[in-house]
Design an enzyme around this catalytic site. Structure first.
Site, PDB file in Angstrom:
ATOM      1  N   HIS A   1       0.833  -1.194   0.000  1.00  0.00           N
ATOM      2  CA  HIS A   1       0.000   0.000   0.000  1.00  0.00           C
ATOM      3  C   HIS A   1       0.871   1.248   0.000  1.00  0.00           C
ATOM      4  O   HIS A   1       1.911   1.298   0.677  1.00  0.00           O
ATOM      5  CB  HIS A   1      -0.914   0.005   1.215  1.00  0.00           C
ATOM      6  CG  HIS A   1      -2.139   0.847   1.031  1.00  0.00           C
ATOM      7  ND1 HIS A   1      -2.086   2.229   1.027  1.00  0.00           N
ATOM      8  CD2 HIS A   1      -3.431   0.509   0.804  1.00  0.00           C
ATOM      9  CE1 HIS A   1      -3.308   2.708   0.817  1.00  0.00           C
ATOM     10  NE2 HIS A   1      -4.139   1.689   0.679  1.00  0.00           N
ATOM     11  N   HIS A   2       0.450   2.253  -0.766  1.00  0.00           N
ATOM     12  CA  HIS A   2       1.231   3.490  -0.872  1.00  0.00           C
ATOM     13  C   HIS A   2       1.353   4.202   0.468  1.00  0.00           C
ATOM     14  O   HIS A   2       2.277   5.006   0.666  1.00  0.00           O
ATOM     15  CB  HIS A   2       0.573   4.422  -1.898  1.00  0.00           C
ATOM     16  CG  HIS A   2       1.541   5.203  -2.721  1.00  0.00           C
ATOM     17  ND1 HIS A   2       2.645   5.835  -2.171  1.00  0.00           N
ATOM     18  CD2 HIS A   2       1.586   5.479  -4.051  1.00  0.00           C
ATOM     19  CE1 HIS A   2       3.313   6.463  -3.132  1.00  0.00           C
ATOM     20  NE2 HIS A   2       2.705   6.258  -4.270  1.00  0.00           N
TER      21      HIS A   2
END
Length: 444
Positions: A136-137
């Site tokens: 996930h960013h």
């Protein structure tokens, strides 16, 4: 109460990336020369710095007020390893690379990460000797995550050595090295004012004119196709030498500008006027150290600086020109525009503005404004410099590294990552039909 005392709040950028409007997952494909040894991979992950890092061993939780926090947990590596022994395509004529592209395109719109475990997972595609690292960013940006990945790798020519990586784009320290005088300072102030004003207007109402490249609200949910191109960095350097003081980024953006203009020539040869502007969104690294991050520092308590998201946003204008133009003219125009961007403080200021809006108006407002900026522009472009040498992971030589991300409301997104003197350009683009059953294929 005991859990809340141990929980760590997300950074402003992290909160934005977990919002429903900008929920972003980075997908990185690593293709090996040899079959994957599942037990070796499991052991490497279990002993890596990655699973010891607080962000990679924490759950995303919300408190009673709906505010997001990281909560430490015990990592079960087996829950993060997804092993697939089947083939990804029913068509035996489809090459391995195209099949992996199809898989990656499908992940970009249909496979979120569950919050019942830390926000990362690794898909082992056994039939293709490939692994897809999904993270996930909110855990970090491309540069910090590339540093984390390379901490698990070794050089193919010297297994005792870690890979090295060059500088990545512009950094906050680049401005300090400039020769300052009154005229330079005046240009810095003027360009910063103009670009930040446009940045604000893009979040409100200023929008690119509609073209066959345009996206918009809801396009992130459309099926995707992924196309890749590969080229030698030496070839780009040869083009760079043909334009005085040009950089690799100038050449890359010149190639992109030329390619988009040629595409519009084919799709709308009579409907577009010369000089029509459409705008790209790019990210600029704001860390003092622009290259590979020190692995030991990745374990420090200052997570927002070392691992998280430390980048600003740039708006890169492209002007449509007929495909018959001299290709070097595209590079010269790209260089002139990027030189002005480098001189401005658009990147650091956009980062500060985002943090300010997040802190005073909340995640919802900041996410909506960021989403509108993407909707009001035409494409996204990113460029990450990978290892200079060929590398191995668990003794398996790596053929290529390819990076993509989940869909944005752009019709076209371009990601470039270099590896051992070669560049790979991944281009996820929307399919040219209304949303329906997801189909697959490769577009060039």
């Amino acid at each position: 109460m005991e859990n809340l005392e141990r929980d760590e709040p997300l950074t402003p950028a992290g909160r934005m990336f977990v919002s429903s409007e900008m929920n972003q997952i980075i997908n990185c494909v690593i293709a090996g020369e040899n079959p994957i040894d599942i037990e070796a991979v499991r052991a490497e992950i279990s002993n890596s710095l990655m699973v010891k890092h607080p962000r990679f061993c924490s759950l995303l939780v919300k408190d009673s007020s709906g505010r997001e926090h990281w909560r430490r947990t015990v990592v079960d590596v087996d829950r993060h390893l997804i092993v697939r022994h089947d083939t990804l395509s029913e068509n035996p004529l489809v090459s391995d690379e195209v099949a992996v592209n199809e898989y990656l395109a499908d992940l970009s719109v249909s496979s979120p990460l569950g919050t019942d475990k830390p926000l990362w997972e690794i898909h082992l595609l056994m039939a293709y000797n490939s692994a897809v690292f999904r993270v996930h960013h909110a855990l970090g940006d491309g540069i910090s995550l590339m540093s984390m990945f390379l901490s698990c790798c070794r050089r193919a020519d010297d297994p005792a050595m870690r890979p090295t990586i060059g500088g990545v784009g512009a950094s906050a320290s680049a401005m300090l090295k400039r020769r300052w005088d009154f005229w330079t300072l005046l240009k810095v102030v003027w360009y910063t004012f103009v670009y930040i004003l446009e940045f604000i207007l893009r979040g409100l109402w200023l929008k690119d004119r509609s073209t066959p490249l345009s996206g918009g609200d809801g396009v992130e949910l459309w099926p995707r196709k992924l196309a890749t191109a590969r080229f030698q960095l030496d070839d780009m350097k040869a083009v760079k030498r043909a334009v005085a003081d040009a950089t690799i980024n100038d050449v890359l953006f010149g190639v992109v500008s030329s390619g988009l203009s040629r595409y519009l020539d084919i799709r709308s040869p009579k409907a577009l006027q010369k000089g029509l502007r459409f705008t790209g969104v790019a990210m600029v690294n704001l860390r003092p150290q622009p290259g590979l991050q020190d692995i030991s520092k990745l374990m420090s308590s200052d997570l927002g600086t070392q691992l998280g998201n430390k980048f600003g946003m740039l708006l890169l204008p492209v002007h449509y020109h007929k495909g018959g133009s001299n290709p070097l003219e595209f590079v010269k125009r790209a260089k002139a525009m990027i030189d002005k961007k480098k001189l401005s403080l658009e990147g650091p200021c956009s980062y500060k503005i985002g943090n300010f809006i997040m802190s005073f108006f909340g995640t919802k407002v900041a996410s909506i404004l960021n989403y509108r900026i993407v909707c009001n522009t035409t494409f996204t472009i990113s460029n990450i410099v990978g290892p200079r040498e060929e590398i191995t992971i668990v003794g398996n030589p790596i053929k290529y590294i390819r990076v993509s991300s989940t869909s944005l409301p752009h019709a076209i997104t371009l990601h470039m990552v270099s590896y051992a003197g070669k560049g790979r350009h991944a281009n996820p683009c929307r399919q040219r039909h209304n949303p329906g059953p997801r189909s697959s294929g490769e577009v060039f």
